[in-house]
Design an enzyme around this catalytic site. Sequence first.
Site, PDB file in Angstrom:
ATOM      1  N   TRP A   1     -11.540  11.220  -2.574  1.00  0.00           N
ATOM      2  CA  TRP A   1     -10.158  11.323  -2.084  1.00  0.00           C
ATOM      3  C   TRP A   1      -9.202  11.809  -3.170  1.00  0.00           C
ATOM      4  O   TRP A   1      -8.257  12.542  -2.889  1.00  0.00           O
ATOM      5  CB  TRP A   1      -9.676   9.959  -1.559  1.00  0.00           C
ATOM      6  CG  TRP A   1     -10.509   9.439  -0.430  1.00  0.00           C
ATOM      7  CD1 TRP A   1     -11.479   8.475  -0.507  1.00  0.00           C
ATOM      8  CD2 TRP A   1     -10.511   9.889   0.934  1.00  0.00           C
ATOM      9  NE1 TRP A   1     -12.072   8.284   0.725  1.00  0.00           N
ATOM     10  CE2 TRP A   1     -11.490   9.125   1.627  1.00  0.00           C
ATOM     11  CE3 TRP A   1      -9.770  10.832   1.644  1.00  0.00           C
ATOM     12  CZ2 TRP A   1     -11.752   9.306   2.989  1.00  0.00           C
ATOM     13  CZ3 TRP A   1     -10.032  11.012   3.006  1.00  0.00           C
ATOM     14  CH2 TRP A   1     -11.001  10.249   3.658  1.00  0.00           C
TER      15      TRP A   1
ATOM     16  N   TYR B   1       0.874  -1.190   0.000  1.00  0.00           N
ATOM     17  CA  TYR B   1       0.000   0.000   0.000  1.00  0.00           C
ATOM     18  C   TYR B   1       0.901   1.226   0.000  1.00  0.00           C
ATOM     19  O   TYR B   1       2.125   1.118   0.035  1.00  0.00           O
ATOM     20  CB  TYR B   1      -0.916  -0.018   1.241  1.00  0.00           C
ATOM     21  CG  TYR B   1      -2.081   0.943   1.176  1.00  0.00           C
ATOM     22  CD1 TYR B   1      -3.006   0.879   0.135  1.00  0.00           C
ATOM     23  CD2 TYR B   1      -2.264   1.924   2.151  1.00  0.00           C
ATOM     24  CE1 TYR B   1      -4.083   1.759   0.079  1.00  0.00           C
ATOM     25  CE2 TYR B   1      -3.341   2.808   2.108  1.00  0.00           C
ATOM     26  CZ  TYR B   1      -4.239   2.716   1.062  1.00  0.00           C
ATOM     27  OH  TYR B   1      -5.303   3.592   1.012  1.00  0.00           O
TER      28      TYR B   1
ATOM     29  N   ARG C   1      -6.726   2.341   3.272  1.00  0.00           N
ATOM     30  CA  ARG C   1      -7.425   1.066   3.086  1.00  0.00           C
ATOM     31  C   ARG C   1      -6.608  -0.154   3.506  1.00  0.00           C
ATOM     32  O   ARG C   1      -7.095  -1.281   3.431  1.00  0.00           O
ATOM     33  CB  ARG C   1      -7.858   0.930   1.626  1.00  0.00           C
ATOM     34  CG  ARG C   1      -8.945   1.871   1.253  1.00  0.00           C
ATOM     35  CD  ARG C   1      -9.557   1.592  -0.075  1.00  0.00           C
ATOM     36  NE  ARG C   1     -10.840   2.270  -0.198  1.00  0.00           N
ATOM     37  CZ  ARG C   1     -11.984   1.777   0.290  1.00  0.00           C
ATOM     38  NH1 ARG C   1     -12.022   0.608   0.876  1.00  0.00           N
ATOM     39  NH2 ARG C   1     -13.099   2.464   0.161  1.00  0.00           N
TER      40      ARG C   1
HETATM   41  N1  LIG Z   1     -12.388  -0.808  -3.370  1.00  0.00           N
HETATM   42  C1  LIG Z   1     -10.959  -0.867  -3.439  1.00  0.00           C
HETATM   43  C2  LIG Z   1     -10.433   0.522  -3.733  1.00  0.00           C
HETATM   44  C3  LIG Z   1      -8.952   0.484  -4.060  1.00  0.00           C
HETATM   45  C4  LIG Z   1      -8.435   1.879  -4.378  1.00  0.00           C
HETATM   46  O1  LIG Z   1      -9.147   2.717  -4.951  1.00  0.00           O
HETATM   47  N2  LIG Z   1      -7.177   2.112  -4.000  1.00  0.00           N
HETATM   48  C5  LIG Z   1      -6.578   3.396  -4.246  1.00  0.00           C
HETATM   49  C6  LIG Z   1      -5.798   3.823  -3.013  1.00  0.00           C
HETATM   50  S1  LIG Z   1      -6.869   3.948  -1.589  1.00  0.00           S
HETATM   51  C7  LIG Z   1      -5.615   3.298  -5.409  1.00  0.00           C
HETATM   52  O2  LIG Z   1      -5.116   2.234  -5.727  1.00  0.00           O
HETATM   53  N3  LIG Z   1      -5.346   4.448  -6.018  1.00  0.00           N
HETATM   54  C8  LIG Z   1      -4.399   4.563  -7.078  1.00  0.00           C
HETATM   55  C9  LIG Z   1      -5.018   4.411  -8.453  1.00  0.00           C
HETATM   56  O3  LIG Z   1      -6.232   4.220  -8.572  1.00  0.00           O
HETATM   57  O4  LIG Z   1      -4.242   4.510  -9.397  1.00  0.00           O
HETATM   58  C10 LIG Z   1     -10.404  -1.405  -2.102  1.00  0.00           C
HETATM   59  O5  LIG Z   1     -11.109  -1.305  -1.094  1.00  0.00           O
HETATM   60  O6  LIG Z   1      -9.306  -1.949  -2.094  1.00  0.00           O
END
Ligand SMILES: N[C@@H](CCC(=O)N[C@@H](CS)C(=O)NCC(=O)O)C(=O)O
Length: 199
Positions: free
Chosen positions: A104, A8, A14
């Site tokens: 976010w 992460y 998360r």
């Molecule tokens: N529903 C997914 C959401 C995952 C998600 O949106 N992660 C974000 C970070 S909180 C991410 O990977 N962001 C970078 C991107 O989308 O490129 C979970 O709960 O794991």
Amino acid sequence: MPHYKLTYFNLRGRAEISRYLFAYSSIEYEDYRIEQADWPKIKPTIPFGKIPILEVDGVILHQSLAIGRYLARKTGLAGETPLDQALVDAIVATIDDFMSAFPWAEKSPDKKQKVFNDLLTNTAPGLLQDLDNFLGDKEWLVGKSVTWADFYWEVCSTTLLYLKPGLIDDHPKLLALKNRVKALPAIATWIQQRPETTL
Ligand SMILES: N[C@@H](CCC(=O)N[C@@H](CS)C(=O)NCC(=O)O)C(=O)O
């Protein structure tokens, strides 16, 4: 015991629910935190392109709540009976619906602030009252012992209180539950030793 690697950003976000589950169960894992600057390079190498992911002996799990549920089932924190487990899942999903409504990644600070304010001012009170009613006079949200729903409440309410200090002041029972989770020795130790991040 499998080899666990949790990937992460350097945030609670998360991934924190899984870190609580690992901490509480004293299971060793690699808490792998990537730099935001490295993400564009890493993203295409990850199935579904989102984090957190949990590697279990090389098998890649994605979706934070699927990971959390897997760890909770393995460690006896998913709820005692099938009905309790469904209630635990429902509470986790209810809290998550609200947390997921926050934009976010919104680039415009004005737009972002507007939606955040609306959620914290207009939507949060109803959810908090519903959670308060659900908890009632019980010690834990579901059943007779702590579950990952209690952990999820603690994790998410910490973020909500960062966004709006005092948000939970009218809900002493929810605050007490949060404090009960924080006081569990393994959780207290984790909170004390984890990297300090705002979110
Ligand atoms: N529903 C997914 C959401 C995952 C998600 O949106 N992660 C974000 C970070 S909180 C991410 O990977 N962001 C970078 C991107 O989308 O490129 C979970 O709960 O794991």
